[in-house]
Write an enzyme that holds these catalytic residues in place. Structure first.
Site, short mmCIF file in Angstrom:
data_model
loop_
_atom_site.label_atom_id
_atom_site.label_comp_id
_atom_site.label_asym_id
_atom_site.label_seq_id
_atom_site.Cartn_x
_atom_site.Cartn_y
_atom_site.Cartn_z
CG ASP A 1 -6.81 -2.12 -4.11
OD1 ASP A 1 -7.44 -1.10 -3.77
OD2 ASP A 1 -5.59 -2.26 -3.92
CB SER B 1 -0.97 -0.03 1.18
OG SER B 1 -1.96 0.95 1.06
CG HIS C 1 -6.00 -1.67 -0.25
ND1 HIS C 1 -5.12 -1.52 -1.30
CD2 HIS C 1 -5.41 -1.08 0.83
CE1 HIS C 1 -4.05 -0.86 -0.88
NE2 HIS C 1 -4.20 -0.59 0.40
#
Length: 324
Positions: A270, A164, A300
């Site tokens: 995501d 991320s 995600h």
């Protein structure tokens, strides 16, 4: 982690933050639980310890070493993965339980020595603070005399990896590092691993529109994090956020010249996937050695919570590291 607040209704509350009238924030709760390092437990497969990087203690690293390499009579060294945790630049820690479990599993499955730097968070410390801290940690690693690293990590097989926001950091630290390759010796970076990297932009992508009401990481939460993380007065087309808007051609050419390989992973569920796919496309157009691994479904951060999906990811990582 709070799962009681709808992120599309209250994105600030969802991440444990209250916005004050003067523009400052109050952190209401810790979004992620933490796990202490442990270097003296015979029952665990990976030993860990925390080491300060600077005198103020604002930057430190957590080292993960598989027990089997410590016990091995051959003293064979393992690849070194520098792993940057996620959290939208606003949340998270190298001491986070999610980070601890993930790095432990990577250390065992690859196997590898993992170093995870702690970096300052926004908005108290806006970007480029996280990049500066991560670069300082890399400098510390190359100069270290710590025996766990000098004895068991192969500095000539170093990879920068992040999840991320950590994937964003790995990308930007890669751009910085390629300009000072000789200075970083004996560290020799071989590639970048961008695991569901966090990028953005002012114009919504199709995946962001499709997943506008996502309950894990909707675009409105990403917007809040960029608002808190980017330098004041800049929008989401800033180079820190949108790497395809102001492409760093000169630095990418140097990465190509060094022969680094790049892995970008993501999933259909995501909202960030279109930006990840676009980055892979741009890097390929620049002639870089880049692979995109994108799966169906998911969300995600899904590999942090689904052991079967994590196992697949670890297989992808292992293959990537063995490609010459």
């Amino acid at each position: 982690m709070s799962n009681q607040i709808d992120p599309t209704v209250d994105p600030y509350g969802y991440i444990g933050i209250a916005r004050n009238v003067d523009g400052s924030i109050t952190r209401i709760f810790d979004f992620f639980a933490k796990t202490p390092a442990c270097s003296n437990n015979d029952s665990i497969p990976v030993l860990t310890k925390d080491i300060p990087v600077n005198e103020s203690g604002s930057i430190w690293i957590r080292v993960f070493v598989p027990r089997k390499v410590l016990d091995s009579p051959t003293k064979a060294k393992l690849p070194l993965i520098v792993y940057y945790h996620g959290g939208g630049f606003v949340l998270g820690s190298a001491a986070g339980s999610i980070c601890y479990e993930f790095c432990t599993n990577v250390a065992v499955e690859i196997p590898a020595v993992i170093v995870s730097p702690e970096y300052r968070l926004a908005p108290e410390h806006r970007l480029p603070a996280a990049y500066d801290d991560s670069m300082e940690a890399l400098e510390w690693i190359k100069n270290t005399s710590d025996e766990w690293l000098t004895n068991y990590a192969d500095f000539s097989k170093c990879y920068l990896m992040g999840s991320s926001a950590g994937g964003n950091i790995a990308y930007h630290i890669g751009l910085r590092s390629v300009t000072c390759v000789d200075h970083l010796s004996p560290l020799k970076i071989q590639g970048l691993i961008l695991h569901q990297p966090f990028f953005g932009g002012t114009q919504r992508t199709q995946s962001e529109l499709r997943l506008a009401n996502d309950k894990i990481f909707p675009p409105c939460v990403a917007d809040v994090m960029w608002e808190l993380a980017l330098p004041m007065e800049f929008d989401r087309d800033h180079e820190y956020c949108n790497p395809t808007f102001g492409i760093k051609s000169e630095m990418l050419a140097k990465i190509k010249g060094q022969g680094w390989k790049i892995l970008v992973t993501g999933c259909e569920g995501d909202p960030l996937i279109d930006r990840q796919i676009q980055l892979v496309k741009v890097l390929k157009e620049k002639g870089l050695r880049v692979a995109g691994e994108f799966s169906d479904g998911g969300c995600h951060g899904f590999e942090f919570h689904d052991a079967s999906k994590a196992k697949i990811l670890f297989g992808v990582l292992k293959n990537f590291l063995t490609i010459s």
